[in-house]
Enzyme design. Structure first.
Site, PDB file in Angstrom:
ATOM      1  N   TYR A 129      56.788  49.345  29.291  1.00 55.90           N
ATOM      2  CA  TYR A 129      57.768  48.678  30.158  1.00 55.90           C
ATOM      3  C   TYR A 129      59.203  49.115  29.840  1.00 55.90           C
ATOM      4  O   TYR A 129      60.126  48.810  30.580  1.00 55.90           O
ATOM      5  CB  TYR A 129      57.671  47.146  30.012  1.00 55.90           C
ATOM      6  CG  TYR A 129      56.383  46.560  30.560  1.00 55.90           C
ATOM      7  CD1 TYR A 129      55.578  47.273  31.437  1.00 55.90           C
ATOM      8  CD2 TYR A 129      55.981  45.279  30.205  1.00 55.90           C
ATOM      9  CE1 TYR A 129      54.400  46.738  31.937  1.00 55.90           C
ATOM     10  CE2 TYR A 129      54.799  44.736  30.700  1.00 55.90           C
ATOM     11  CZ  TYR A 129      54.023  45.474  31.563  1.00 55.90           C
ATOM     12  OH  TYR A 129      52.855  44.941  32.058  1.00 55.90           O
ATOM     13  N   ASP A 148      50.116  41.792  28.133  1.00 59.07           N
ATOM     14  CA  ASP A 148      50.480  41.113  29.373  1.00 59.07           C
ATOM     15  C   ASP A 148      49.197  40.699  30.110  1.00 59.07           C
ATOM     16  O   ASP A 148      49.030  39.547  30.544  1.00 59.07           O
ATOM     17  CB  ASP A 148      51.285  42.101  30.231  1.00 59.07           C
ATOM     18  CG  ASP A 148      52.008  41.433  31.377  1.00 59.07           C
ATOM     19  OD1 ASP A 148      51.912  40.203  31.493  1.00 59.07           O
ATOM     20  OD2 ASP A 148      52.669  42.149  32.157  1.00 59.07           O
ATOM     21  N   LYS A 195      44.022  51.615  23.091  1.00 55.26           N
ATOM     22  CA  LYS A 195      43.101  52.582  23.692  1.00 55.26           C
ATOM     23  C   LYS A 195      43.220  53.881  22.892  1.00 55.26           C
ATOM     24  O   LYS A 195      43.672  54.919  23.410  1.00 55.26           O
ATOM     25  CB  LYS A 195      43.462  52.804  25.168  1.00 55.26           C
ATOM     26  CG  LYS A 195      43.173  51.607  26.058  1.00 55.26           C
ATOM     27  CD  LYS A 195      41.741  51.533  26.538  1.00 55.26           C
ATOM     28  CE  LYS A 195      41.461  52.602  27.557  1.00 55.26           C
ATOM     29  NZ  LYS A 195      40.030  52.592  27.976  1.00 55.26           N
ATOM     30  N   ASP A 251      47.100  36.763  29.930  1.00 55.56           N
ATOM     31  CA  ASP A 251      46.864  36.008  31.166  1.00 55.56           C
ATOM     32  C   ASP A 251      45.367  35.763  31.378  1.00 55.56           C
ATOM     33  O   ASP A 251      44.956  34.697  31.834  1.00 55.56           O
ATOM     34  CB  ASP A 251      47.440  36.755  32.379  1.00 55.56           C
ATOM     35  CG  ASP A 251      48.901  36.415  32.618  1.00 55.56           C
ATOM     36  OD1 ASP A 251      49.477  35.690  31.783  1.00 55.56           O
ATOM     37  OD2 ASP A 251      49.473  36.863  33.627  1.00 55.56           O
ATOM     38  N   ASP A 301      39.925  47.682  26.829  1.00 57.72           N
ATOM     39  CA  ASP A 301      39.052  47.377  27.961  1.00 57.72           C
ATOM     40  C   ASP A 301      37.798  46.628  27.485  1.00 57.72           C
ATOM     41  O   ASP A 301      37.369  45.646  28.107  1.00 57.72           O
ATOM     42  CB  ASP A 301      38.673  48.647  28.740  1.00 57.72           C
ATOM     43  CG  ASP A 301      38.201  49.785  27.848  1.00 57.72           C
ATOM     44  OD1 ASP A 301      38.391  49.712  26.622  1.00 57.72           O
ATOM     45  OD2 ASP A 301      37.637  50.762  28.377  1.00 57.72           O
TER      46      ASP A 301
END
Ligand code: NAD
Length: 368
Positions: free
Chosen positions: A142, A249, A192, A253, A225
């Site tokens: 970001y 992020d 990852k 959630d 993942d």
């Protein structure tokens, strides 16, 4: 000795409504537990824009840097949707996070037994769930450069850069290990590393910080993942999860929704320790300003109340009092007191924001 200081920035929409209940609870701890706070209040978001023309004034920013902890309600609302990007209410919150350098975002996913039916998962998978996601908040994709939309040949290309320095990974890893020591002593780091160099570095650095400084904490690594799948399959296998800004992020959630309502979710954003040893800290509910219910007395104040419980634990070293407050909320729910967001149709009359706050205070009284 001076009292610990708290800056309250109630903000917009339901922010001031839920914060009014927290203010009663802060006073309760002063009166009944001999834990007085020096509380100051100021404006943020649209409320600040209305008065100062900016969503966070320089004076408020300077004050936030001095206090022991900031407690924020919520910012934003339709009235401010057409403002220039630079003065939108959310910019006030982003400025606080950036200038206080709050790099460690703590998002608990805790399922109160009384609310297990609200989860989208089966009750036995979520009942008693208590995990914490630690998301790196100030770096990663970001913020990394280069970023932008560029011309390349006869088409455009959108670019964002995932970038982490060793020191950025080290400090958020320490934050997760410290937290694990106060909980069940287990950290799972997610990245990852199979496809991203930044993931390889992340894994190496987290492992090194562990081996050198926190060998007593159980550490595992998981691809993000696979972590998302495991969160939905059997979330109780985790205690603390540490991950980068982007994966955090999404994973925070996902984990949050395992527990039901937005009105129940607190958060903390922590930075480096100040001279007094306390971390720079901002506590806030995960939800926004909920303009659709603002002014109706329907807002659930629990997320904001539980954010104050996090402040008691992480800024003021009052773990037992934090637990007292969390158990008071749990008792109120178990007794069947519910705001509208925690009810299904035909469940009876919902409690108002004020009634919910009063019920928590009554439960606190009963805990003495
Ligand atoms: P929201 O979280 O405000 O509301 C989403 C839904 O959840 C709404 O139906 C709302 O009524 C409900 N809800 C939220 N909190 C609740 C509570 N405590 N009790 C009962 N119901 C609750 O998200 P949104 O509608 O997407 O955004 C509204 C405004 O808030 C926007 O301006 C947005 O930019 C802003 N926002 C601010 C923050 C923040 O301050 N940290 C976070 C998210 C959104």
């Amino acid at each position: 000795m001076t009292n610990p200081s708290l800056l309250i920035l109630a903000g917009d929409g339901i922010g001031p409504e839920v914060m009014a209940e927290v203010t009663k609870i802060i006073k309760w701890f002063g009166d009944k537990r001999d834990l007085p706070f020096d509380v100051s209040e100021d404006l943020v978001g649209g409320a600040a824009y209305d008065v100062h023309g900016v969503p966070l004034s320089d004076d408020t920013m300077a004050h936030a840097q001095e206090v022991d902890a900031v407690l924020l309600g919520a910012v934003g609302g339709p009235k401010y949707d057409d403002l220039d990007f630079s003065v939108k209410p959310e910019r006030g919150l982003l400025r606080l996070r950036k200038e206080m350098d709050l790099y460690s975002n703590l998002r608990p996913a805790q399922c109160f037994d009384a609310l297990a039916d609200f989860s989208s998962l089966k009750k036995d998978i979520v009942a008693g769930l208590d995990i914490m996601i630690v998301r790196e908040l100030t770096s990663g994709v970001y913020f990394g450069e280069p970023r932008g939309i560029f011309e390349e040949g006869n088409e455009r290309v959108g670019i964002n850069t995932q970038r982490y320095t060793e020191s950025e990974i080290e400090r958020v890893a320490r934050s997760a290990f410290e937290l694990a020591r106060r909980r069940n002593n287990k950290v799972c780091s997610m990245e990852k590393a199979n496809v991203m160099e930044s993931g390889i570095l992340w894994r190496e650095v987290v492992q090194r910080v562990h081996d050198e400084e926190y060998p007593d904490v159980e550490l595992s690594h998981m691809y993000a993942d696979a972590g998302a799948m495991q969160l939905c399959r059997w979330p109780k296998q985790f205690d603390v999860i540490v991950t980068d800004n982007l994966f955090g992020d999404i994973l925070s959630d996902t984990a949050a929704m395992l527990t039901g309502s937005l009105g129940m979710l607190p958060s903390a954003s922590l930075g480096a320790p100040m001279a007094n040893g306390r971390p720079k800290a901002l506590y806030e509910p995960v939800h926004g300003s909920a303009p659709d219910i603002a002014g109706t007395g329907k807002a659930n104040p629990c997320a904001c109340i539980l954010s104050f419980a996090m402040a008691l634990r992480y800024s003021f070293d009052q773990g037992e009092e934090a637990t007292r407050l969390e158990q008071a909320v749990e008792k109120v729910l178990a007794d069947g007191v519910r705001t509208a967001d925690l009810m299904q149709s035909g469940d009876g009359t919902p409690a108002t924001t004020t009634e919910m706050g009063d019920a928590v205070i009554a439960a606190l009284d009963a805990s003495l």
